[in-house]
Motif scaffolding. Structure first.
Motif, PDB file in Angstrom:
ATOM      1  N   SER A 198       0.849  -1.196   0.000  1.00  0.00           N
ATOM      2  CA  SER A 198       0.000   0.000   0.000  1.00  0.00           C
ATOM      3  C   SER A 198       0.880   1.239   0.000  1.00  0.00           C
ATOM      4  N   SER A 253       0.560   3.684   1.897  1.00  0.00           N
ATOM      5  CA  SER A 253       0.802   4.214   3.248  1.00  0.00           C
ATOM      6  C   SER A 253       2.120   3.681   3.821  1.00  0.00           C
ATOM      7  N   GLY A 296      -3.129  -3.635  13.412  1.00  0.00           N
ATOM      8  CA  GLY A 296      -3.931  -3.096  12.297  1.00  0.00           C
ATOM      9  C   GLY A 296      -3.071  -3.080  11.054  1.00  0.00           C
ATOM     10  N   ALA A 312      -3.158  -4.901   7.937  1.00  0.00           N
ATOM     11  CA  ALA A 312      -3.538  -5.211   6.555  1.00  0.00           C
ATOM     12  C   ALA A 312      -3.692  -3.947   5.697  1.00  0.00           C
ATOM     13  N   PRO A 313      -3.302  -3.994   4.408  1.00  0.00           N
ATOM     14  CA  PRO A 313      -2.727  -5.151   3.705  1.00  0.00           C
ATOM     15  C   PRO A 313      -1.228  -5.375   3.945  1.00  0.00           C
ATOM     16  N   GLY A 314      -0.537  -4.423   4.610  1.00  0.00           N
ATOM     17  CA  GLY A 314       0.844  -4.728   4.984  1.00  0.00           C
ATOM     18  C   GLY A 314       1.884  -3.682   4.598  1.00  0.00           C
ATOM     19  N   GLY A 315       1.439  -2.461   4.275  1.00  0.00           N
ATOM     20  CA  GLY A 315       2.404  -1.412   3.906  1.00  0.00           C
ATOM     21  C   GLY A 315       3.408  -1.116   5.015  1.00  0.00           C
ATOM     22  N   TRP A 316       2.958  -1.111   6.250  1.00  0.00           N
ATOM     23  CA  TRP A 316       3.876  -0.826   7.362  1.00  0.00           C
ATOM     24  C   TRP A 316       4.715  -2.070   7.687  1.00  0.00           C
ATOM     25  N   ASP A 348      -4.433  -8.347  12.375  1.00  0.00           N
ATOM     26  CA  ASP A 348      -5.536  -7.732  11.621  1.00  0.00           C
ATOM     27  C   ASP A 348      -6.475  -8.834  11.157  1.00  0.00           C
ATOM     28  N   GLU A 381      -6.655 -11.357  14.903  1.00  0.00           N
ATOM     29  CA  GLU A 381      -7.151 -11.112  16.265  1.00  0.00           C
ATOM     30  C   GLU A 381      -7.429  -9.628  16.478  1.00  0.00           C
ATOM     31  N   ASN A 382      -8.005  -9.341  17.650  1.00  0.00           N
ATOM     32  CA  ASN A 382      -8.291  -7.947  17.997  1.00  0.00           C
ATOM     33  C   ASN A 382      -7.013  -7.274  18.509  1.00  0.00           C
ATOM     34  N   ALA A 383      -6.598  -6.236  17.823  1.00  0.00           N
ATOM     35  CA  ALA A 383      -5.344  -5.561  18.174  1.00  0.00           C
ATOM     36  C   ALA A 383      -5.421  -4.867  19.535  1.00  0.00           C
ATOM     37  N   PHE A 384      -6.621  -4.676  20.059  1.00  0.00           N
ATOM     38  CA  PHE A 384      -6.731  -4.012  21.367  1.00  0.00           C
ATOM     39  C   PHE A 384      -6.526  -4.979  22.529  1.00  0.00           C
ATOM     40  N   ASP A 411      -1.252   1.576  13.001  1.00  0.00           N
ATOM     41  CA  ASP A 411      -1.834   2.527  12.039  1.00  0.00           C
ATOM     42  C   ASP A 411      -3.344   2.316  11.963  1.00  0.00           C
ATOM     43  N   MET A 412      -3.972   2.063  13.124  1.00  0.00           N
ATOM     44  CA  MET A 412      -5.415   1.797  13.111  1.00  0.00           C
ATOM     45  C   MET A 412      -6.200   3.110  13.039  1.00  0.00           C
TER      46      MET A 412
HETATM   47  C1  LIG Z   1      -5.258   2.130   7.772  1.00  0.00           C
HETATM   48  S1  LIG Z   1      -5.363   0.423   7.780  1.00  0.00           S
HETATM   49  C2  LIG Z   1      -3.703  -0.082   7.973  1.00  0.00           C
HETATM   50  C3  LIG Z   1      -2.884   0.056   6.730  1.00  0.00           C
HETATM   51  C4  LIG Z   1      -1.503  -0.524   6.903  1.00  0.00           C
HETATM   52  N1  LIG Z   1      -0.705   0.245   7.848  1.00  0.00           N
HETATM   53  C5  LIG Z   1      -0.769  -0.547   5.574  1.00  0.00           C
HETATM   54  O1  LIG Z   1       0.192   0.230   5.414  1.00  0.00           O
HETATM   55  O2  LIG Z   1      -1.119  -1.354   4.723  1.00  0.00           O
HETATM   56  C6  LIG Z   1      -6.033   0.053   9.341  1.00  0.00           C
HETATM   57  C7  LIG Z   1      -6.231  -1.423   9.593  1.00  0.00           C
HETATM   58  O3  LIG Z   1      -6.561  -1.578  10.972  1.00  0.00           O
HETATM   59  C8  LIG Z   1      -7.370  -2.720  11.095  1.00  0.00           C
HETATM   60  N2  LIG Z   1      -8.060  -2.677  12.404  1.00  0.00           N
HETATM   61  C9  LIG Z   1      -8.894  -1.732  12.882  1.00  0.00           C
HETATM   62  N3  LIG Z   1      -9.299  -2.058  14.128  1.00  0.00           N
HETATM   63  C10 LIG Z   1      -8.698  -3.239  14.433  1.00  0.00           C
HETATM   64  C11 LIG Z   1      -8.706  -4.069  15.577  1.00  0.00           C
HETATM   65  N4  LIG Z   1      -9.413  -3.764  16.667  1.00  0.00           N
HETATM   66  N5  LIG Z   1      -7.973  -5.196  15.550  1.00  0.00           N
HETATM   67  C12 LIG Z   1      -7.221  -5.520  14.460  1.00  0.00           C
HETATM   68  N6  LIG Z   1      -7.172  -4.748  13.356  1.00  0.00           N
HETATM   69  C13 LIG Z   1      -7.907  -3.630  13.346  1.00  0.00           C
HETATM   70  C14 LIG Z   1      -8.298  -2.637   9.902  1.00  0.00           C
HETATM   71  O4  LIG Z   1      -8.792  -3.928   9.593  1.00  0.00           O
HETATM   72  C15 LIG Z   1      -7.366  -2.080   8.810  1.00  0.00           C
HETATM   73  O5  LIG Z   1      -6.846  -3.118   8.014  1.00  0.00           O
END
Ligand SMILES: C[S@@+](CC[C@H](N)C(=O)[O-])C[C@H]1O[C@@H](n2cnc3c(N)ncnc32)[C@H](O)[C@@H]1O
Length: 358
Positions: free
Chosen positions: A184, A186, A217, A219-223, A238, A257-260, A274-275
């Protein structure tokens, strides 16, 4: 008489945030001044009420301490209606009255009007530099950076900044090319964030081959891509799908899983996040990771609401600092509204005590 203004470059649309921050810095040092910030111009003029305050302000300003500014200088002159067939002579006349500079940046703003001057500034830079060198106005031992900021093709501001406290890049913009295989765009935000916010020494510590990282957070994996490029073994958290090519590197483990709530079994070297979430929630999550010493370095975005963005950032960073102080942890932080950031700022925290096993 009006004092010569300090000029702060920012992203167009963020002038009032930049002005509020500069005002807060001045107030914190018991200095009085006022800002002139016109929307969408990409810069702020800040005037001190007297010369001695202006000199003090010049001596204490450092770009690393200003989140919403990309570049700054103290303007010593403003030239309007310059003759288009010789813009160099009036600039040389002004510069001969200034302290000697080590180098010069011919700059423009990041606004629509500013960007139209980009080609001209590029072309003008070499002949101006040669003329300044000929007149000994640029010298190896110079302590300052000379700024010539064009607001129109016949209108410029000329001033100085201390070399170590301003950006060596024109307009404070670090231009980066998106890697072809990054999942991505980003990816550029994290690349810039690492280069701008983390010192070379700390980058070596964070990105040693085989070190570990977590991307919350992801997906898709830019960071994640940036971490893998720098030699890290990454846990990507993610529910969304990760880029196949990136997964094929075998340097990434994907946890849906839930990132929180997810935490690593062992502390990691680097955490990134980057959520798109409320900034206070992200700040609390980062505080939890640092407080628990689950990571040494944390780099994350705070997505900003439309109003009072400076206050929101200050509150979030304050919250993390307070929690780390309560936990008796020594830390370093820096934050910046980067060129590749839009409605967000990038923040970096590092724990000074070693927490990772390797
Ligand atoms: C802006 S995107 C990230 C882009 C990523 N940094 C990149 O460069 O490709 C934010 C991501 O956070 C994930 N996300 C949001 N809340 C989340 C949570 N509670 N647990 C896991 N992933 C979460 C979303 O599914 C989304 O893929």
């Amino acid at each position: 008489m009006q004092q010569a203004p300090f000029i702060f470059f920012c992203r167009p649309g963020f002038e009032s945030d930049c002005a509020a921050e500069v005002q807060a810095i001045a107030t914190a040092h018991d200095l009085a001044g006022y800002a002139n910030a016109q929307p969408e111009t990409g810069y702020v003029r800040y005037y001190m009420f007297d010369q001695s305050s202006a000199e003090e302000f010049f001596g204490l300003l450092d770009l690393v301490d200003i989140i919403f500014a990309r570049q700054w200088f103290w303007a010593k002159a403003e030239l309007e209606d310059m003759p288009l067939d010789d813009r160099i002579s009036p600039i040389i006349d002004i510069c001969s009255e200034l302290s000697s500079a080590k180098n010069v940046l011919v700059e423009h703003l990041d606004s629509g009007d500013g960007r139209e001057l980009s080609k001209f500034c590029k072309k003008f830079s070499t002949p101006l530099t040669i003329s300044l060198e000929k007149q000994n106005l640029i010298q190896e031992e110079g302590e300052f950076r000379l700024h010539v900021l064009f607001l129109a093709n016949d209108h410029c501001l000329i001033g100085l900044s201390p070399l170590e406290c301003s950006s060596p890049h024109k307009g404070g913009i670090l231009r980066l090319k998106a890697p072809k295989d990054a999942p991505s765009r980003s990816t550029l935000k994290l690349d810039e964030g690492i280069q701008v916010l983390i010192s070379r020494k700390q980058q070596k510590d964070a990105f040693r081959l085989g070190n570990t990282g977590v991307d919350l957070g992801a997906a898709p994996g830019g960071w994640t891509y940036q971490l893998v490029e720098r030699g890290l073994q990454v846990s990507a958290i993610d529910n969304g799908p990760m880029d196949k090519k990136l997964m094929a590197t075998e340097h990434v483990e994907h946890f849906k899983e839930n990132a929180f709530t997810w935490l690593p079994k062992k502390p990691v070297n680097v955490l990134v996040c980057d959520m798109v979430e409320k900034p206070s929630l992200v700040a609390n999550l980062m505080a939890e990771w640092l407080e628990g010493s689950h990571t040494q370095h944390a780099i994350f975005n705070l997505k900003l609401p439309m109003k009072k963005r400076f206050q929101e950032v200050a509150d979030c960073i304050g919250l993390i600092c307070e929690r780390l102080e309560d936990a008796d942890l020594d830390y370093f932080w820096q934050a910046k509204h980067l060129y590749h950031d839009r409605e967000e700022v990038t923040v970096y925290f590092r724990l000074k005590t070693r927490v990772t096993p390797n």
